[in-house]
Design an enzyme around this catalytic site. Sequence first.
Site, PDB file in Angstrom:
ATOM      1  N   HIS A  36      -7.441  86.259 -27.541  1.00  0.00           N
ATOM      2  CA  HIS A  36      -7.804  85.341 -26.699  1.00  0.00           C
ATOM      3  C   HIS A  36      -8.422  85.891 -25.181  1.00  0.00           C
ATOM      4  O   HIS A  36      -9.278  85.342 -24.824  1.00  0.00           O
ATOM      5  CB  HIS A  36      -6.603  84.482 -26.611  1.00  0.00           C
ATOM      6  CG  HIS A  36      -6.860  83.411 -25.446  1.00  0.00           C
ATOM      7  ND1 HIS A  36      -7.814  82.250 -25.738  1.00  0.00           N
ATOM      8  CD2 HIS A  36      -6.266  83.179 -24.207  1.00  0.00           C
ATOM      9  CE1 HIS A  36      -7.683  81.598 -24.443  1.00  0.00           C
ATOM     10  NE2 HIS A  36      -6.808  82.185 -23.889  1.00  0.00           N
ATOM     11  N   LYS A  71       1.300  73.362 -21.603  1.00  0.00           N
ATOM     12  CA  LYS A  71       0.459  73.104 -22.563  1.00  0.00           C
ATOM     13  C   LYS A  71       0.888  73.690 -23.830  1.00  0.00           C
ATOM     14  O   LYS A  71       1.315  74.976 -23.792  1.00  0.00           O
ATOM     15  CB  LYS A  71      -0.782  73.993 -22.172  1.00  0.00           C
ATOM     16  CG  LYS A  71      -1.876  73.172 -21.413  1.00  0.00           C
ATOM     17  CD  LYS A  71      -3.277  73.579 -21.170  1.00  0.00           C
ATOM     18  CE  LYS A  71      -4.112  73.021 -20.394  1.00  0.00           C
ATOM     19  NZ  LYS A  71      -5.499  73.369 -20.420  1.00  0.00           N
ATOM     20  N   LYS A 109      -0.899  79.748 -10.573  1.00  0.00           N
ATOM     21  CA  LYS A 109      -0.896  78.708 -11.540  1.00  0.00           C
ATOM     22  C   LYS A 109       0.166  78.027 -11.363  1.00  0.00           C
ATOM     23  O   LYS A 109      -0.022  76.457 -11.620  1.00  0.00           O
ATOM     24  CB  LYS A 109      -0.562  79.496 -12.957  1.00  0.00           C
ATOM     25  CG  LYS A 109      -0.675  78.339 -14.058  1.00  0.00           C
ATOM     26  CD  LYS A 109      -0.871  78.986 -15.444  1.00  0.00           C
ATOM     27  CE  LYS A 109      -1.166  77.603 -16.562  1.00  0.00           C
ATOM     28  NZ  LYS A 109      -1.220  78.467 -17.784  1.00  0.00           N
ATOM     29  N   ARG A 148      -6.430  71.414 -12.277  1.00  0.00           N
ATOM     30  CA  ARG A 148      -5.975  72.429 -13.406  1.00  0.00           C
ATOM     31  C   ARG A 148      -7.030  72.631 -14.248  1.00  0.00           C
ATOM     32  O   ARG A 148      -6.948  73.664 -14.950  1.00  0.00           O
ATOM     33  CB  ARG A 148      -4.797  71.706 -13.990  1.00  0.00           C
ATOM     34  CG  ARG A 148      -4.225  72.615 -14.943  1.00  0.00           C
ATOM     35  CD  ARG A 148      -2.925  72.447 -15.560  1.00  0.00           C
ATOM     36  NE  ARG A 148      -2.317  73.252 -16.552  1.00  0.00           N
ATOM     37  CZ  ARG A 148      -1.206  73.024 -17.292  1.00  0.00           C
ATOM     38  NH1 ARG A 148      -0.523  71.850 -16.950  1.00  0.00           N
ATOM     39  NH2 ARG A 148      -0.710  74.063 -18.101  1.00  0.00           N
ATOM     40  N   GLU A 174      -6.472  87.274 -18.208  1.00  0.00           N
ATOM     41  CA  GLU A 174      -6.144  86.077 -17.264  1.00  0.00           C
ATOM     42  C   GLU A 174      -5.662  86.286 -15.736  1.00  0.00           C
ATOM     43  O   GLU A 174      -5.760  85.416 -15.101  1.00  0.00           O
ATOM     44  CB  GLU A 174      -4.847  85.518 -18.218  1.00  0.00           C
ATOM     45  CG  GLU A 174      -5.330  84.896 -19.675  1.00  0.00           C
ATOM     46  CD  GLU A 174      -6.061  83.636 -19.542  1.00  0.00           C
ATOM     47  OE1 GLU A 174      -5.804  83.078 -18.385  1.00  0.00           O
ATOM     48  OE2 GLU A 174      -6.561  83.107 -20.419  1.00  0.00           O
ATOM     49  N   ASN A 213      -9.864  76.787 -16.833  1.00  0.00           N
ATOM     50  CA  ASN A 213     -10.273  77.167 -18.052  1.00  0.00           C
ATOM     51  C   ASN A 213     -11.633  77.799 -17.922  1.00  0.00           C
ATOM     52  O   ASN A 213     -12.417  77.734 -18.723  1.00  0.00           O
ATOM     53  CB  ASN A 213     -10.682  75.646 -18.703  1.00  0.00           C
ATOM     54  CG  ASN A 213      -9.417  75.028 -19.241  1.00  0.00           C
ATOM     55  OD1 ASN A 213      -8.563  75.603 -19.902  1.00  0.00           O
ATOM     56  ND2 ASN A 213      -9.099  73.849 -18.671  1.00  0.00           N
ATOM     57  N   ARG A 269      10.983  63.140 -30.580  1.00  0.00           N
ATOM     58  CA  ARG A 269      10.046  62.647 -29.651  1.00  0.00           C
ATOM     59  C   ARG A 269      10.251  63.452 -28.188  1.00  0.00           C
ATOM     60  O   ARG A 269      10.143  63.122 -27.301  1.00  0.00           O
ATOM     61  CB  ARG A 269      10.457  61.238 -29.162  1.00  0.00           C
ATOM     62  CG  ARG A 269       9.877  60.250 -30.209  1.00  0.00           C
ATOM     63  CD  ARG A 269       9.875  58.707 -29.701  1.00  0.00           C
ATOM     64  NE  ARG A 269       9.533  57.986 -31.104  1.00  0.00           N
ATOM     65  CZ  ARG A 269      10.324  57.479 -31.745  1.00  0.00           C
ATOM     66  NH1 ARG A 269      11.587  57.700 -31.731  1.00  0.00           N
ATOM     67  NH2 ARG A 269       9.757  56.701 -32.600  1.00  0.00           N
ATOM     68  N   HIS A 311     -13.443  80.067 -26.380  1.00  0.00           N
ATOM     69  CA  HIS A 311     -12.581  79.383 -27.545  1.00  0.00           C
ATOM     70  C   HIS A 311     -13.894  79.319 -28.912  1.00  0.00           C
ATOM     71  O   HIS A 311     -13.479  79.212 -29.930  1.00  0.00           O
ATOM     72  CB  HIS A 311     -12.408  77.932 -27.121  1.00  0.00           C
ATOM     73  CG  HIS A 311     -10.906  77.841 -26.432  1.00  0.00           C
ATOM     74  ND1 HIS A 311     -10.502  76.885 -25.845  1.00  0.00           N
ATOM     75  CD2 HIS A 311     -10.154  78.842 -26.245  1.00  0.00           C
ATOM     76  CE1 HIS A 311      -9.268  77.061 -25.463  1.00  0.00           C
ATOM     77  NE2 HIS A 311      -9.170  78.270 -25.567  1.00  0.00           N
ATOM     78  N   GLU A 322      -4.026  68.174 -15.909  1.00  0.00           N
ATOM     79  CA  GLU A 322      -5.570  68.532 -15.976  1.00  0.00           C
ATOM     80  C   GLU A 322      -6.396  67.411 -15.943  1.00  0.00           C
ATOM     81  O   GLU A 322      -7.151  67.179 -16.454  1.00  0.00           O
ATOM     82  CB  GLU A 322      -5.612  69.059 -17.164  1.00  0.00           C
ATOM     83  CG  GLU A 322      -6.877  70.151 -17.016  1.00  0.00           C
ATOM     84  CD  GLU A 322      -7.137  71.096 -18.418  1.00  0.00           C
ATOM     85  OE1 GLU A 322      -8.102  70.748 -19.153  1.00  0.00           O
ATOM     86  OE2 GLU A 322      -6.199  72.059 -18.587  1.00  0.00           O
ATOM     87  N   HIS A 365     -13.214  79.491 -20.799  1.00  0.00           N
ATOM     88  CA  HIS A 365     -12.522  79.246 -21.901  1.00  0.00           C
ATOM     89  C   HIS A 365     -13.251  78.447 -22.910  1.00  0.00           C
ATOM     90  O   HIS A 365     -13.439  78.504 -24.272  1.00  0.00           O
ATOM     91  CB  HIS A 365     -11.399  78.371 -21.683  1.00  0.00           C
ATOM     92  CG  HIS A 365      -9.931  79.288 -21.214  1.00  0.00           C
ATOM     93  ND1 HIS A 365     -10.131  79.998 -20.409  1.00  0.00           N
ATOM     94  CD2 HIS A 365      -8.840  79.192 -21.841  1.00  0.00           C
ATOM     95  CE1 HIS A 365      -8.960  80.374 -20.146  1.00  0.00           C
ATOM     96  NE2 HIS A 365      -8.041  80.228 -21.043  1.00  0.00           N
TER      97      HIS A 365
END
Length: 367
Positions: free
Chosen positions: A267, A145, A229, A243, A187, A247, A123, A254, A239, A250
């Site tokens: 990417h 993330k 960031k 935040r 980025e 993206n 966990r 994606h 997010e 993205h």
Amino acid sequence: MSNENIQTIDVALGQRSYPVWLGRGLLDDNERWREALRGRHALVISNRTVAPLYMDRVAKGLHDLHWSAFLLDDGETHKSFANVAHALDALAALGATRDACIIALGGGVVGDLAGFTAACWMRGIDFIQMPTTLLAMVDSSVGGKTGVNLPAGKNLVGAFHQPRAVVADIETLSTLPDREYRAGLAEIIKGAAIGDAPFFAWLETNAEALAARDEATLMHAIATKVRYKAGVVARDETEQGERALLNLGHTFGHALETAGRYTTLLHGEAVAIGMVMAAKLSERLTMSNQADTERLEQLLKAVGLPAALPDGSDPDKLLALMRLDKKNVAGTLRLILWRGIGHAEIVTGVDEDEVSAVLREAAWEEG
């Protein structure tokens, strides 16, 4: 060793705050990063390209621990549940307890998978990011993330799990292929496009030096992007608002990666194209003007990044994939668009017909 040139950027999250160390020779500076290891077990997750280059340096800092390594094959396709299971088996074979630590030595794929594995074992256990690509240094290693891909889409499964530290040794960039290096620049440009117009102008002025890997220019660019960031993550860790702006590009990007089965675009390349698509959609929705779109395209091209859809792109397929994006709400598209350079915003309920029109026009231009 002399560490006077090491920069420290803090990600301020209360008791879970952590440093991002940036500079030369950090992999060898184990007196620094060993402080982040609290137990006696460590698993180094890397890939078969990076490990032969840098594993020995990390191993010197683990000589008195019970540790082992788990190596992925290189590439986005290997960020999978199957490899998470193999990494968990490696932890079990090590006898890793709850004070164990995973070290992610590699790029974004390694970091995402290692972090997700750390979030799952008992966990949640510690992990340290040791990014070896520019993209990972300025983006994926910072902010917690983690995740893996599914055939249906990228990063659809994951968790927020912050690292104990980020060890960004810029010496590792010397072995980074040019294409991977340029992908990382996407980025950096994205951060400026979202919320820092003066930095965007600085990037335009210094595009040639960045493309040529001038170290002083690169260090400034990396540090500026990481500070930006880190501030966003500190204000909105999971997010819920600001935040999400990170993206930009993205949702389009994606979809492009998934359409190419993670083999045709890196990417950062997909994000570069995605930012241009987002800018063109913003322009179509009268949120921004053509001049800012053109500045973005010119900067991307100046550092060697793509700014147009790949040949043969299917607008209908891309739109279908965009519907699966994690940012969407109540079955409607929720996109990050902008009102010009440095002014991104979250836009909900975006009309799919407008998105389709932008994709079709872009595909026609390339066709």
